[in-house]
Motif scaffolding. Structure first.
Motif, PDB file in Angstrom:
ATOM      1  N   ASP A  89      -3.230  -2.592   5.397  1.00 58.57           N
ATOM      2  CA  ASP A  89      -3.656  -1.521   6.298  1.00 58.57           C
ATOM      3  C   ASP A  89      -2.713  -1.294   7.469  1.00 58.57           C
ATOM      4  O   ASP A  89      -2.758  -0.238   8.110  1.00 58.57           O
ATOM      5  N   ILE A  90      -1.866  -2.272   7.798  1.00 60.18           N
ATOM      6  CA  ILE A  90      -0.983  -2.124   8.961  1.00 60.18           C
ATOM      7  C   ILE A  90       0.388  -1.562   8.592  1.00 60.18           C
ATOM      8  O   ILE A  90       1.211  -1.337   9.470  1.00 60.18           O
ATOM      9  N   ALA A  91       0.635  -1.327   7.307  1.00 62.71           N
ATOM     10  CA  ALA A  91       1.976  -0.924   6.863  1.00 62.71           C
ATOM     11  C   ALA A  91       2.057   0.571   6.575  1.00 62.71           C
ATOM     12  O   ALA A  91       1.247   1.121   5.827  1.00 62.71           O
ATOM     13  N   THR A  92       3.051   1.227   7.161  1.00 63.43           N
ATOM     14  CA  THR A  92       3.404   2.599   6.806  1.00 63.43           C
ATOM     15  C   THR A  92       4.700   2.527   6.011  1.00 63.43           C
ATOM     16  O   THR A  92       5.731   2.128   6.536  1.00 63.43           O
ATOM     17  N   TYR A  93       4.618   2.864   4.730  1.00 63.51           N
ATOM     18  CA  TYR A  93       5.765   2.658   3.846  1.00 63.51           C
ATOM     19  C   TYR A  93       6.117   3.946   3.102  1.00 63.51           C
ATOM     20  O   TYR A  93       5.280   4.839   2.958  1.00 63.51           O
ATOM     21  N   PRO A  94       7.359   4.059   2.597  1.00 60.23           N
ATOM     22  CA  PRO A  94       7.750   5.275   1.868  1.00 60.23           C
ATOM     23  C   PRO A  94       7.105   5.317   0.486  1.00 60.23           C
ATOM     24  O   PRO A  94       7.223   4.374  -0.287  1.00 60.23           O
ATOM     25  N   TYR A  95       6.412   6.416   0.209  1.00 58.35           N
ATOM     26  CA  TYR A  95       5.680   6.544  -1.048  1.00 58.35           C
ATOM     27  C   TYR A  95       6.444   7.454  -1.999  1.00 58.35           C
ATOM     28  O   TYR A  95       6.767   8.596  -1.662  1.00 58.35           O
TER      29      TYR A  95
END
Length: 548
Positions: free
Chosen positions: A410-416
């Protein structure tokens, strides 16, 4: 001791490539084996997914040798039986299979056949000086620590979490209000003790990334070689009178003690329950409590439950299913406040809506979302948090600007890079995404230089009938192609952006979700126009090459 077991009603191994067949084992009560043919070779494995027991004969077999569960997307290697994608933890058993005198046999022992899995053994007799430190105790942690030891990591592994207990199946908290640690835990403590994986109860106060040290609020200090941040989400209180933690019998639902407290308040049931929030958590816990003979009302701001993610058409189906179970809805509503009980001023007695409606309540459950649990990083000069409080990572979940630090869940913003993604940054609050990210990080630590493992997000929910979901609508969708018989409910919903399918939801249509996820991985999902012409995705062959 290994013995030979005859397979019932099987005379030869003349399967076609891509064919799978569940067969019974003679002389073993409940004994079953799955035969699969991949690249001209026949394999024999245990017949059911090791997660929740789905029959793998109804799953999807790919040309390169992946068998994917029809229910929740767990994936196994046919060649080895090993887990490739969450949420399964134990691998499949592999059996030697052969023909003789017009019959087919497998060679194994009866206990293994009945177990229907290969119990993962992470025992580690000695450890090196390398140290992986994991902060958090949820799904991402589960994938990371089991992936590390299962992949051959011999360094020290320490987990620090607020809970202090080993990872649990948190999906069952809202779906079933499961409150018994021994039943909710994926593994018993001795399993991790044998694996020399140490769990410490504590809350992180600060991190010194330059000296690779983590300090806790109770004064302990831990050093690390690699750091995995998996602290998950913090559920939000509504900033309204009576609903911000200032009255008792008003609950959030995230941890085992939360579920225990809700059950204590419910007592012998027959209570008036108000659930604020018509998203997955609110819908699941509301449905569960209604099934326990409580009077449940769910309040939602949208026109239909889960409308933002699932759309009005599908949200209406969900509402109908819960209404059959006795749940009442107040949709298009805004909460004003909660007031105390007349008999006990410390406890909640009613929830008031802005339109003047008053709902009596013995207890209230708030399911209004979570915020990334990164408070311990807010004053850290080495970290630049995103606007929502999350950490930006690359495709391998390595935190931007930090060395040997990963963020998952939940804390990770990653390239999708899945459909509709094109590498755009996303933050996805799914149990499966966290665990797969943990597995990916473990693989990269064990195999430096390896490429991150691609996966399509998978989600499921208990809403009167089992919902399956894959893909991602964080970047939006503009239409929903609905096929099947929604009134049963038996349907597949394809969420499209332009002509591209970005997500798929289904009920009573297994394995459509799993087939969709495999086609998405390979860039072979048909477009909106083809689906509207009646194309059935189960008629599309799954190619070997993964493209995302």
């Amino acid at each position: 001791m290994a013995k030979e077991f005859k397979l019932k009603d099987v005379t030869s191994l003349s399967l076609k490539n891509g064919e799978k067949k569940e067969v019974e084992v003679e002389g073993v009560e409940g004994g079953k084996v799955l035969l699969l043919k991949v690249q001209d070779k026949v394999h024999a494995t245990s017949a059911n997914c090791t997660h929740y027991g789905a029959p793998l004969a109804k799953g999807v077999l790919t040309p390169e040798g992946r068998i994917t569960c029809p229910w929740h997307g767990a994936c196994f290697s046919v060649a080895t039986g090993d887990v490739e994608d969450a949420p399964a933890l134990d691998p499949l058993s592999k059996y030697e299979v052969f023909e003789r005198d017009g019959a087919v046999y497998v060679k194994t022992d009866e206990g293994t056949l009945k177990a229907n899995r290969r119990f993962l053994n992470l025992k580690c007799s000695s450890v090196s000086n390398e140290k992986v430190l994991v902060i958090g105790g949820g799904s991402g942690t589960l994938g990371a620590v089991e992936g590390l030891r299962g992949g051959g990591y011999t360094g020290q592994i320490t987990v620090i979490s607020k809970e202090g207990y080993q990872p649990i199946d948190r999906t069952k908290l809202s779906k079933a209000l499961l409150a018994d640690l021994s039943k909710a835990a994926w593994r018993q403590k001795d399993f991790y003790k044998d694996a020399q994986i140490e769990f410490k109860e504590g809350e992180v106060k600060s991190i010194d990334f330059s000296s690779k040290k983590v300090s806790t609020k109770s004064g302990e200090t831990y050093d690390y070689s690699k750091l995995v941040l998996a602290t998950g989400g913090t559920p939000r209180w509504l900033p309204l009178d009576g609903l911000k933690g200032d009255l008792s019998n008003v609950f959030l639902l995230r941890t085992l003690p939360d579920a225990q407290n809700i059950l204590k308040a419910v007592g012998d049931n027959g209570k008036k329950v108000v659930v604020v929030g018509s998203s997955f958590i609110g819908m699941e816990v509301g449905n569960c409590l209604a099934g326990m003979k409580n009077d449940v009302t769910i309040i939602g701001m949208e026109e239909e439950p889960m409308e933002r993610v699932m759309g009005k058409k599908v949200g209406k189906i969900f509402r109908g299913l819960l209404e059959k179970n006795g749940v009442k809805f107040k949709m298009g509503a805004s909460v004003d406040k909660a007031t105390p009980s007349k008999s006990d001023s410390s406890k909640v007695g009613a929830v008031h809506l802005k339109d003047g409606t008053t709902l009596e309540a013995d207890l209230v459950i708030e399911g209004v979302g979570v915020a990334p649990a990164t408070e311990y990083l807010k004053d850290n000069s080495s970290v630049n948090l995103e606007k929502d409080g999350s950490l930006k990572t690359d495709e391998s979940f390595a935190v931007t600007g930090l060395k040997d630090v990963y963020a998952i869940g939940d804390i990770a913003t990653y390239p999708y890079h899945g459909p509709g993604g094109n590498g755009s940054p996303v933050r996805i609050e799914h149990w499966n995404v966290a665990q797969n990210a943990g597995r990916s990080v473990a693989n990269l630590i064990n195999n430096p230089g390896a490429k991150p493992r691609p996966f399509i997000p998978v989600f499921w929910s208990a809403l009167g009938s089992q919902l399956r979901y894959c893909g991602n609508t964080v970047n939006g969708y503009d239409d929903v192609v609905l096929q099947g018989e929604p009134e049963k409910p038996s349907f597949v919903a394809y969420y499209t952006k332009g002509d591209e399918v970005v997500a798929v939801a289904s009920m009573m249509k297994d394995p459509y979700m799993t087939q969709s996820a495999e086609l998405m991985l390979r860039g072979k999902m048909p477009g909106k126009a083809e689906l509207q012409k009646g194309v059935d995705i189960m008629d599309i062959g799954v190619p070997s090459e993964i493209k995302i």
